[in-house]
Scaffold this motif. Structure first.
Motif, mmCIF file in Angstrom:
data_model
loop_
_atom_site.group_PDB
_atom_site.id
_atom_site.type_symbol
_atom_site.label_atom_id
_atom_site.label_comp_id
_atom_site.label_asym_id
_atom_site.label_seq_id
_atom_site.Cartn_x
_atom_site.Cartn_y
_atom_site.Cartn_z
ATOM 1 N N SER A 7 13.596 -4.694 6.220
ATOM 2 C CA SER A 7 13.184 -3.347 6.624
ATOM 3 C C SER A 7 11.752 -3.020 6.212
ATOM 4 C CB SER A 7 14.126 -2.311 6.008
ATOM 5 O OG SER A 7 14.060 -2.347 4.596
ATOM 6 N N PHE A 8 11.156 -3.845 5.354
ATOM 7 C CA PHE A 8 9.845 -3.515 4.793
ATOM 8 C C PHE A 8 8.704 -3.770 5.774
ATOM 9 C CE2 PHE A 8 9.591 -3.005 -0.077
ATOM 10 C CZ PHE A 8 10.692 -2.152 -0.073
ATOM 11 N N SER A 9 8.757 -3.136 6.902
ATOM 12 C CA SER A 9 7.659 -3.214 7.866
ATOM 13 C C SER A 9 6.586 -2.214 7.453
ATOM 14 C CB SER A 9 8.156 -2.882 9.270
ATOM 15 O OG SER A 9 8.564 -1.530 9.341
ATOM 16 N N PRO A 10 5.362 -2.341 7.969
ATOM 17 C CA PRO A 10 4.326 -1.341 7.665
ATOM 18 C C PRO A 10 4.761 0.064 8.069
ATOM 19 C CG PRO A 10 3.353 -3.265 8.734
ATOM 20 C CD PRO A 10 4.839 -3.438 8.805
ATOM 21 N N GLU A 11 5.437 0.168 9.205
ATOM 22 C CA GLU A 11 5.867 1.479 9.690
ATOM 23 C C GLU A 11 6.926 2.100 8.782
ATOM 24 O OE1 GLU A 11 4.074 -0.992 12.715
ATOM 25 O OE2 GLU A 11 5.893 -1.325 11.501
ATOM 26 N N MET A 65 2.676 -7.174 0.123
ATOM 27 C CA MET A 65 3.533 -8.233 0.660
ATOM 28 C C MET A 65 3.120 -9.597 0.104
ATOM 29 S SD MET A 65 5.769 -6.654 2.498
ATOM 30 C CE MET A 65 5.560 -5.239 1.401
ATOM 31 N N ALA A 66 1.818 -9.855 0.051
ATOM 32 C CA ALA A 66 1.335 -11.139 -0.470
ATOM 33 C C ALA A 66 1.703 -11.294 -1.943
ATOM 34 C CB ALA A 66 -0.175 -11.242 -0.278
ATOM 35 N N SER A 67 1.587 -10.218 -2.700
ATOM 36 C CA SER A 67 1.921 -10.272 -4.128
ATOM 37 C C SER A 67 3.403 -10.530 -4.335
ATOM 38 C CB SER A 67 1.523 -8.957 -4.807
ATOM 39 O OG SER A 67 0.134 -8.737 -4.709
ATOM 40 N N MET A 68 4.255 -9.907 -3.530
ATOM 41 C CA MET A 68 5.691 -10.135 -3.638
ATOM 42 C C MET A 68 6.034 -11.587 -3.310
ATOM 43 S SD MET A 68 7.079 -6.575 -1.938
ATOM 44 C CE MET A 68 8.822 -7.000 -2.037
ATOM 45 N N GLY A 80 14.181 -3.674 -5.892
ATOM 46 C CA GLY A 80 14.312 -2.232 -5.776
ATOM 47 C C GLY A 80 12.917 -1.640 -5.804
ATOM 48 N N TYR A 81 12.801 -0.372 -5.421
ATOM 49 C CA TYR A 81 11.472 0.222 -5.411
ATOM 50 C C TYR A 81 11.524 1.706 -5.748
ATOM 51 C CZ TYR A 81 12.589 1.916 -0.658
ATOM 52 O OH TYR A 81 13.165 2.526 0.426
ATOM 53 N N LEU A 82 10.368 2.196 -6.132
ATOM 54 C CA LEU A 82 10.216 3.577 -6.568
ATOM 55 C C LEU A 82 8.868 4.081 -6.072
ATOM 56 C CD1 LEU A 82 11.574 5.728 -8.532
ATOM 57 C CD2 LEU A 82 10.106 4.774 -10.311
ATOM 58 N N ILE A 83 8.833 5.255 -5.465
ATOM 59 C CA ILE A 83 7.590 5.852 -4.982
ATOM 60 C C ILE A 83 7.417 7.205 -5.653
ATOM 61 C CG2 ILE A 83 6.280 6.666 -2.993
ATOM 62 C CD1 ILE A 83 7.926 4.763 -1.247
ATOM 63 N N THR A 84 6.305 7.375 -6.356
ATOM 64 C CA THR A 84 6.006 8.641 -7.022
ATOM 65 C C THR A 84 4.710 9.214 -6.462
ATOM 66 O OG1 THR A 84 4.893 7.472 -8.824
ATOM 67 C CG2 THR A 84 7.210 8.037 -9.148
ATOM 68 N N VAL A 85 4.588 10.541 -6.529
ATOM 69 C CA VAL A 85 3.462 11.249 -5.921
ATOM 70 C C VAL A 85 2.927 12.287 -6.892
ATOM 71 C CG1 VAL A 85 2.750 12.764 -4.019
ATOM 72 C CG2 VAL A 85 4.395 10.930 -3.591
ATOM 73 N N SER A 86 1.603 12.409 -6.958
ATOM 74 C CA SER A 86 0.971 13.488 -7.720
ATOM 75 C C SER A 86 -0.261 13.959 -6.955
ATOM 76 C CB SER A 86 0.584 13.011 -9.129
ATOM 77 O OG SER A 86 -0.296 11.899 -9.058
ATOM 78 N N SER A 87 -0.751 15.135 -7.289
ATOM 79 C CA SER A 87 -1.862 15.716 -6.533
ATOM 80 C C SER A 87 -3.212 15.197 -7.022
ATOM 81 C CB SER A 87 -1.828 17.243 -6.633
ATOM 82 O OG SER A 87 -2.005 17.650 -7.982
#
Length: 281
Positions: free
Chosen positions: A64-68, A51-54, A110-117
């Motif tokens: 809508s960008f709450s921690p929850e 949030m600080a960086s944005m 906009g945002y993108l969330i990616t996941v890897s093991s």
């Protein structure tokens, strides 16, 4: 599966526009974090850094960008990748929406969330050699922008190529004042006796999450003295230990710099404390 602006889609469905400002101008940020058995490690620290960086980059933060909300978005993406009971690496990319040249036409994102093991749920000791050298072709500019995880990582890219071409495992970056700032992939800590030094943010080092938490941990240890001070390259060969920190590996000990070889006793001690701190946090 990935989260693309709030929708779970396959990577093939998540095509970015050629006008994407992250691609065109580096007008983007990213945040990398660990999720262990459905729990985000150091989530509050990651959230407030993002949030600080944005705000610093004058991006419009959605209501809508709450921690929850973001926590749920991350964990849903982890679940869609069947890693809710395992260890996962999550990367959040945030970019300003297309429009304009250097001056953006809008501030929305906009945002993108990616996941890897990941292999281990804990920060573990890497016993393999980790030799470093100074990267002196280009310098990190001291100041606020260098502390952010922006998409402008060209020095890190060039330093990584230099390391590979010359047989090193990593490189240490310098700022324009010739002070050692950080490694290619994380913050650095230098140990001499019972004194542990790490560069101040004003030198241009990344405002790292593990850096922040280790500073807190070390500050509570009576026998160790933490100093946030500039590090000269001449101090490297006089140190007992040097280690690198980031949110994925935790603590990575450096084993060799030029003719100097290092031990890792304090790094191993701190790794155990960091694991405990992460589980309790």
């Amino acid at each position: 599966m990935i989260n693309y602006n709030g929708k779970i889609v396959s990577p093939k469905e998540a095509s970015l526009s050629i006008d994407n400002r992250g691609y065109q101008y580096g007008d983007a940020l990213f945040e990398t974090l660990r999720v262990i058995n459905g729990k985000i490690m150091f989530w509050e620290d990651h959230y407030f850094r993002l949030m600080a960086s944005m705000r610093i980059l004058r991006m419009e933060i959605p209501m809508s960008f709450s921690p929850e909300f973001l926590e749920e978005e991350i964990l849903n993406c982890v679940k869609e990748n069947h890693l809710e009971n395992d260890s996962a690496r999550v990367k959040i990319n945030v970019h300003r929406l297309p429009g304009g040249l250097y001056l953006p036409q809008q501030r929305e994102i906009g945002y993108l969330i990616t996941v890897s093991s990941l292999q281990s749920p804990f920060y573990i000791e890497n016993e393999s050699a980790h030799e470093v050298e100074l990267f002196k072709d280009h310098y990190v500019n001291s100041g606020l922008l260098s502390t952010l995880k922006s998409n402008n990582r060209i020095i890190n890219v060039l330093g990584s190529i230099f390391a590979e071409e010359n047989g090193y495992d990593n490189c240490l970056l310098l700022n324009e004042k010739k002070s050692v700032v950080e490694a290619l992939n994380g913050n650095i800590f230098l140990v001499k006796g019972d004194v542990i030094k790490t560069p101040p943010l004003s030198d241009g080092c990344l405002n790292g999450i593990i850096r922040k938490n280790l500073i807190s941990i070390i500050g509570k240890l009576e026998d160790w003295d933490l100093k946030e001070e500039s590090i000269s390259p001449f101090e490297l060969q006089k140190a007992d230990e040097i280690f690198i920190t980031n949110s994925i590996v935790g603590i990575q000990s450096i084993t060799k710099y030029r003719k100097k070889e290092y031990v890792s006793a304090k790094a191993n001690n701190l790794r155990a404390k960091l694991n405990t701190h992460a589980r309790l946090g």
